[in-house]
Design an enzyme around this catalytic site. Sequence first.
Site, PDB file in Angstrom:
ATOM      1  CG  LEU A 205      62.520  40.697  45.052  1.00 26.71           C
ATOM      2  CD1 LEU A 205      63.965  41.168  45.007  1.00 26.71           C
ATOM      3  CD2 LEU A 205      63.246  38.983  44.888  1.00 26.71           C
ATOM      4  CG  HIS A 206      57.107  37.073  48.995  1.00 23.69           C
ATOM      5  ND1 HIS A 206      57.177  36.696  47.666  1.00 23.69           N
ATOM      6  CD2 HIS A 206      56.589  36.080  49.814  1.00 23.69           C
ATOM      7  CE1 HIS A 206      56.838  35.274  47.880  1.00 23.69           C
ATOM      8  NE2 HIS A 206      56.463  34.965  49.139  1.00 23.69           N
ATOM      9  NE  ARG A 207      60.038  32.023  48.529  1.00 22.94           N
ATOM     10  CZ  ARG A 207      58.725  31.257  49.232  1.00 22.94           C
ATOM     11  NH1 ARG A 207      58.901  31.055  50.677  1.00 22.94           N
ATOM     12  NH2 ARG A 207      57.991  30.604  48.401  1.00 22.94           N
ATOM     13  NE  ARG A 240      58.666  39.818  55.122  1.00 18.17           N
ATOM     14  CZ  ARG A 240      58.525  39.041  55.971  1.00 18.17           C
ATOM     15  NH1 ARG A 240      57.571  38.376  56.123  1.00 18.17           N
ATOM     16  NH2 ARG A 240      59.661  38.802  56.980  1.00 18.17           N
ATOM     17  CG  ASP A 279      61.233  36.129  46.584  1.00 19.56           C
ATOM     18  OD1 ASP A 279      59.966  36.328  46.247  1.00 19.56           O
ATOM     19  OD2 ASP A 279      61.834  36.934  47.722  1.00 19.56           O
TER      20      ASP A 279
END
Length: 357
Positions: A205-207, A240, A279
């Site tokens: 997950l990074h969005r 992030r 994602d």
Amino acid sequence: MKIDLIAGARPNFVKIASLIHSIQQSSSKIDFRLIHTGQHYDEALSGSFFKQLELPNPDIHLGIGSGSQAEQTAAIMIAYEKVLKKNKPDVCLVVGDVTSSMACAVTAKKMQVKVAHVEAGLRSSDWSMPEEINRVLIDSISDYFFTTTKEASLLLIKSGKSKQQVFFVGNTMIDTLLRFKASFIQPRIWLDQKLREKEYIMLTLHRPGNVDKADQLKLFLKEIIKNSNALPIIFPVHPRTAEVLSKFELIASNLYLIDPLSYLEFNYMVERSKVVITDSGGITEETTVMGVPCMTLRDNTERPETVTLGTNELLGTDPAALVPAMEKLFKGNWKKGKIPLKWDGKTGKRIIEILIS
């Protein structure tokens, strides 16, 4: 022929690798410069990464570093313009949809250099994504368009591009995947947790919409854990995402937060997983080719072929959508999928032959 190959983020290098290997194998005289903008500073983009993918070190490193979208765009354009003033190529080739690709494409076009776009014609129709804006901008000014699907080619032609400019060639990311498939590396987590094939879940997950708000990220993780059938969940954490995770406590004996993996390690884990929950766009292409079930936590995708043909399902951004999807997976009812046309490992060769001609 002189070609500038532009890369600024890890996925760019995976795509560019196919083109470099094809140039090196070509009998024609082609000079290329590998230009690393430095858009992403990533420890995984080290010497070992280039060695794994059999890439030469960048000929030019613009060293841009972090900053806002506008700051990065401006810095890349200024730095690349200086490069072009000293020595212009015949073609500036950009891949994908990152800021580096857009900034260098615009700069090259203003300096009267032809622009070639690899992965042209992809659209999510989601204008909240910076990548969508970049895709449209690059396609609006490019001279040559290399597409991953017939549908992407048709979109470009309908938008007014000449058939002589648009080439359906396949997917360079898949070239690299197939080239190195036999060289995937077993990461340490495999032995440490005594993992077994098809008995763990891979999660990425990074969005911003999924990870920037702690409450949303926590809901996703709780739902994945709750519906995992107690399988280990291997989560290589993007920097992030790690920052947001530090804001709350989530205890689960089967959730393993690990550092980002190298390209060869990550795909070793993907290939052997029960399912990938992500994602990312590129990962949905790789899971399709490897025949691995994939669940995408997004409301849209610029790669619809991974859904219509491949192993991917678009679940949206409501964590509750994971419940029926996981039930279907564990009942053994997930679709098998097919590999899209021309995703055969020969895309880079096709692109180079077209540019030469």
